[in-house]
Design an enzyme around this catalytic site. Structure first.
Site, PDB file in Angstrom:
ATOM      1  N   CYS A 135       0.684  -1.056  -0.013  1.00 22.75           N
ATOM      2  CA  CYS A 135      -0.130  -0.012   0.050  1.00 22.75           C
ATOM      3  C   CYS A 135       1.034   1.041   0.055  1.00 22.75           C
ATOM      4  CB  CYS A 135      -1.085  -0.073   1.091  1.00 22.75           C
ATOM      5  SG  CYS A 135      -0.270   0.323   2.966  1.00 22.75           S
ATOM      6  N   ASN A 195       2.456   1.485   4.152  1.00 25.25           N
ATOM      7  CA  ASN A 195       2.661   0.235   5.041  1.00 25.25           C
ATOM      8  C   ASN A 195       2.225   0.512   6.677  1.00 25.25           C
ATOM      9  OD1 ASN A 195       5.189  -1.906   5.575  1.00 25.25           O
ATOM     10  ND2 ASN A 195       3.328  -2.385   5.257  1.00 25.25           N
ATOM     11  N   CYS A 222      -1.426   0.825   7.439  1.00 28.14           N
ATOM     12  CA  CYS A 222      -2.925   0.305   7.300  1.00 28.14           C
ATOM     13  C   CYS A 222      -3.206  -0.885   6.757  1.00 28.14           C
ATOM     14  CB  CYS A 222      -3.831   1.510   7.291  1.00 28.14           C
ATOM     15  SG  CYS A 222      -3.694   2.983   8.251  1.00 28.14           S
ATOM     16  N   ARG A 223      -3.223  -0.756   5.419  1.00 30.90           N
ATOM     17  CA  ARG A 223      -3.815  -1.704   4.563  1.00 30.90           C
ATOM     18  C   ARG A 223      -3.027  -2.837   4.346  1.00 30.90           C
ATOM     19  NH1 ARG A 223      -5.446   1.949  -0.597  1.00 30.90           N
ATOM     20  NH2 ARG A 223      -3.424   2.788   0.152  1.00 30.90           N
ATOM     21  N   SER A 224      -1.660  -2.443   3.974  1.00 32.46           N
ATOM     22  CA  SER A 224      -0.581  -3.620   3.621  1.00 32.46           C
ATOM     23  C   SER A 224      -0.374  -4.637   5.028  1.00 32.46           C
ATOM     24  CB  SER A 224       0.348  -3.383   2.965  1.00 32.46           C
ATOM     25  OG  SER A 224       1.037  -2.412   3.418  1.00 32.46           O
ATOM     26  N   ASP A 260      -8.169   3.466   2.009  1.00 29.10           N
ATOM     27  CA  ASP A 260      -7.398   3.633   2.732  1.00 29.10           C
ATOM     28  C   ASP A 260      -7.818   4.282   4.093  1.00 29.10           C
ATOM     29  OD1 ASP A 260      -5.196   4.451   4.282  1.00 29.10           O
ATOM     30  OD2 ASP A 260      -3.983   5.258   2.349  1.00 29.10           O
TER      31      ASP A 260
END
Length: 148
Positions: A8, A11, A13-15, A122
């Site tokens: 993402c 690095n 939140c999402r990933s 995000d």
């Protein structure tokens, strides 16, 4: 062993959430895999995942406090069998650093959830940490179904 990298922007939140979810779900499915995450940007290198994202993940049983942000590198294209991008912008940024001649697949994560969306929202900007987690869980299930 399958080696998967999720990417993402920062690095945090999402990933890292996808890393924690995929690790847990792949292990439960008995699939031998190595999962890592990275960001296309360098702003948060060395930082833990966002506190609100950690809380959302922990409520669902995913621990990610030991993860630390890192930036994706061209070497990652050699170290991983599949790279999953959180959105089309990250996918474009990944393609920009892909080494010449490398054929590692780079795909979007969200379509594995069985929806028509191409982006994992995000939560750093939207605040929808639980919504993002739910989409990532569905995408992980979809990916695992294809790996089995």
């Amino acid at each position: 062993m399958t080696r998967i990298l999720i990417v993402c922007l920062g690095n945090i939140c999402r990933s890292p959430t996808a890393e924690a979810v995929l690790r847990a779900k792949l292990a439960a499915a008995g699939i031998d895999a190595r999962v890592d995450s990275a960001g296309t940007g360098s702003w948060h290198v060395g930082d833990p995942p966002h506190a609100d994202m950690q809380r959302a993940a922990e409520r669902s049983g995913y621990a990610m406090g030991d993860l630390r942000a890192r930036q994706v590198t061209p070497d990652d294209f050699e170290r991983f069998d599949l790279i999953l991008a959180a959105d089309p912008t990250n996918m474009r940024d990944l393609e920009a650093i892909r080494p010449d001649g490398n054929a590692t697949p780079v795909r979007l994560l969200a379509p594995y959830a069985g929806t028509d969306q191409d982006t994992v929202p995000d939560p750093y900007y939207t605040g929808g940490f639980d919504t993002t987690l739910e989409l990532i869980e569905k995408a992980a299930d979809g990916l695992i179904a294809q790996l089995q």
